[in-house]
Design a protein around this motif. Sequence first.
Motif, mmCIF file in Angstrom:
data_model
loop_
_atom_site.group_PDB
_atom_site.id
_atom_site.type_symbol
_atom_site.label_atom_id
_atom_site.label_comp_id
_atom_site.label_asym_id
_atom_site.label_seq_id
_atom_site.Cartn_x
_atom_site.Cartn_y
_atom_site.Cartn_z
ATOM 1 N N THR A 54 5.237 8.933 6.581
ATOM 2 C CA THR A 54 3.962 9.199 7.258
ATOM 3 C C THR A 54 4.219 9.996 8.528
ATOM 4 O OG1 THR A 54 4.004 7.195 8.618
ATOM 5 C CG2 THR A 54 2.995 7.012 6.426
ATOM 6 N N CYS A 55 3.154 10.433 9.171
ATOM 7 C CA CYS A 55 3.292 11.073 10.479
ATOM 8 C C CYS A 55 2.135 10.644 11.366
ATOM 9 C CB CYS A 55 3.359 12.593 10.341
ATOM 10 S SG CYS A 55 1.825 13.358 9.806
ATOM 11 N N GLY A 56 2.362 10.748 12.664
ATOM 12 C CA GLY A 56 1.346 10.375 13.639
ATOM 13 C C GLY A 56 1.504 11.205 14.895
ATOM 14 N N ASP A 57 0.951 10.711 15.991
ATOM 15 C CA ASP A 57 1.110 11.363 17.286
ATOM 16 C C ASP A 57 1.306 10.295 18.351
ATOM 17 O OD1 ASP A 57 -1.426 10.329 17.816
ATOM 18 O OD2 ASP A 57 -2.424 12.270 17.868
ATOM 19 N N GLU A 58 1.319 10.726 19.614
ATOM 20 C CA GLU A 58 1.582 9.770 20.699
ATOM 21 C C GLU A 58 0.465 8.747 20.860
ATOM 22 O OE1 GLU A 58 -0.711 13.151 22.185
ATOM 23 O OE2 GLU A 58 1.191 13.059 21.129
ATOM 24 N N ARG A 59 -0.654 8.943 20.199
ATOM 25 C CA ARG A 59 -1.763 7.970 20.260
ATOM 26 C C ARG A 59 -1.892 7.145 18.987
ATOM 27 N NH1 ARG A 59 -5.700 12.485 22.372
ATOM 28 N NH2 ARG A 59 -4.117 13.647 21.265
ATOM 29 N N THR A 60 -0.863 7.186 18.139
ATOM 30 C CA THR A 60 -0.820 6.329 16.954
ATOM 31 C C THR A 60 -0.293 4.966 17.391
ATOM 32 O OG1 THR A 60 -0.388 8.219 15.512
ATOM 33 C CG2 THR A 60 0.192 6.040 14.653
ATOM 34 N N TRP A 61 -1.046 3.927 17.100
ATOM 35 C CA TRP A 61 -0.642 2.573 17.481
ATOM 36 C C TRP A 61 -0.005 1.896 16.274
ATOM 37 C CZ3 TRP A 61 -1.031 0.320 22.274
ATOM 38 C CH2 TRP A 61 -1.710 1.069 23.231
ATOM 39 N N LEU A 62 1.232 1.411 16.463
ATOM 40 C CA LEU A 62 1.983 0.771 15.385
ATOM 41 C C LEU A 62 2.416 -0.626 15.790
ATOM 42 C CD1 LEU A 62 4.325 3.779 14.528
ATOM 43 C CD2 LEU A 62 2.292 3.055 13.278
ATOM 44 N N ALA B 148 0.852 -1.195 0.000
ATOM 45 C CA ALA B 148 0.000 0.000 0.000
ATOM 46 C C ALA B 148 0.884 1.239 0.000
ATOM 47 C CB ALA B 148 -0.919 0.009 1.212
ATOM 48 N N ASN B 149 0.465 2.269 -0.715
ATOM 49 C CA ASN B 149 1.200 3.529 -0.763
ATOM 50 C C ASN B 149 0.673 4.431 0.351
ATOM 51 O OD1 ASN B 149 2.333 5.998 -1.279
ATOM 52 N ND2 ASN B 149 1.727 6.095 -3.416
ATOM 53 N N LEU B 150 1.494 4.628 1.383
ATOM 54 C CA LEU B 150 1.119 5.469 2.512
ATOM 55 C C LEU B 150 1.904 6.776 2.535
ATOM 56 C CD1 LEU B 150 1.056 2.719 5.288
ATOM 57 C CD2 LEU B 150 -0.911 3.775 4.189
ATOM 58 N N SER B 151 2.579 7.114 1.439
ATOM 59 C CA SER B 151 3.443 8.297 1.442
ATOM 60 C C SER B 151 2.658 9.552 1.822
ATOM 61 C CB SER B 151 4.131 8.478 0.095
ATOM 62 O OG SER B 151 3.201 8.696 -0.930
ATOM 63 N N GLU B 152 3.230 10.283 2.779
ATOM 64 C CA GLU B 152 2.669 11.543 3.281
ATOM 65 C C GLU B 152 1.290 11.379 3.927
ATOM 66 O OE1 GLU B 152 4.692 14.102 3.500
ATOM 67 O OE2 GLU B 152 6.186 12.943 2.402
ATOM 68 N N ALA B 153 0.933 10.167 4.334
ATOM 69 C CA ALA B 153 -0.346 9.960 5.028
ATOM 70 C C ALA B 153 -0.246 10.468 6.461
ATOM 71 C CB ALA B 153 -0.717 8.479 5.025
ATOM 72 N N ASP B 154 -1.310 11.092 6.943
ATOM 73 C CA ASP B 154 -1.403 11.556 8.328
ATOM 74 C C ASP B 154 -2.100 10.475 9.146
ATOM 75 O OD1 ASP B 154 -0.268 13.957 7.566
ATOM 76 O OD2 ASP B 154 -2.176 15.028 7.479
ATOM 77 N N LEU B 155 -1.428 10.026 10.221
ATOM 78 C CA LEU B 155 -1.941 8.904 11.003
ATOM 79 C C LEU B 155 -2.177 9.215 12.479
ATOM 80 C CD1 LEU B 155 0.547 6.250 9.558
ATOM 81 C CD2 LEU B 155 -1.773 6.738 8.757
ATOM 82 N N PRO B 156 -2.476 10.457 12.881
ATOM 83 C CA PRO B 156 -2.683 10.695 14.310
ATOM 84 C C PRO B 156 -3.873 9.907 14.850
ATOM 85 C CG PRO B 156 -3.253 12.660 13.058
ATOM 86 C CD PRO B 156 -2.683 11.671 12.094
ATOM 87 N N ARG B 157 -3.649 9.293 15.995
ATOM 88 C CA ARG B 157 -4.669 8.495 16.694
ATOM 89 C C ARG B 157 -5.155 7.302 15.868
ATOM 90 N NH1 ARG B 157 -6.492 13.857 17.292
ATOM 91 N NH2 ARG B 157 -5.633 14.755 19.178
ATOM 92 N N THR B 158 -4.361 6.891 14.892
ATOM 93 C CA THR B 158 -4.735 5.773 14.027
ATOM 94 C C THR B 158 -4.241 4.464 14.621
ATOM 95 O OG1 THR B 158 -4.666 7.179 12.081
ATOM 96 C CG2 THR B 158 -4.487 4.821 11.689
ATOM 97 N N ASN B 159 -5.066 3.433 14.551
ATOM 98 C CA ASN B 159 -4.692 2.122 15.065
ATOM 99 C C ASN B 159 -4.191 1.252 13.912
ATOM 100 O OD1 ASN B 159 -4.388 -0.347 16.251
ATOM 101 N ND2 ASN B 159 -6.453 -0.455 17.093
#
Length: 85
Positions: free
Chosen positions: A52-60, A26-37
């Motif tokens: 990509t980018c996320g925040d402290e609530r992004t689960w990886l 999957a192409n996730l380039s420049e996707a915003d992932l804040p609070r994404t599981n």
Amino acid sequence: MTLFRANLSGAHLKEASLSSSLLPVANLSEADLPRTNLNDVYGITQEQLNSTCGDERTWLPAGLTTRRCKTEPAPDDTVIGKQAE
């Protein structure tokens, strides 16, 4: 959910739950992932997450990281990502 070769480039996936999804190639380039599981996502790689980018609530998945989104307040560009224990 299978997202094989999905183009999610530039997608704003705030608070999305993609847990247990299939994301190979999957192409996730420049996707915003804040609070994404993204925990338990199958086929996702660090290479896919590098822009990509996320925040402290992004689960990886264990061992994977992303950078902090510029829109999220932070003292620096800390690499972030929660991981299930």
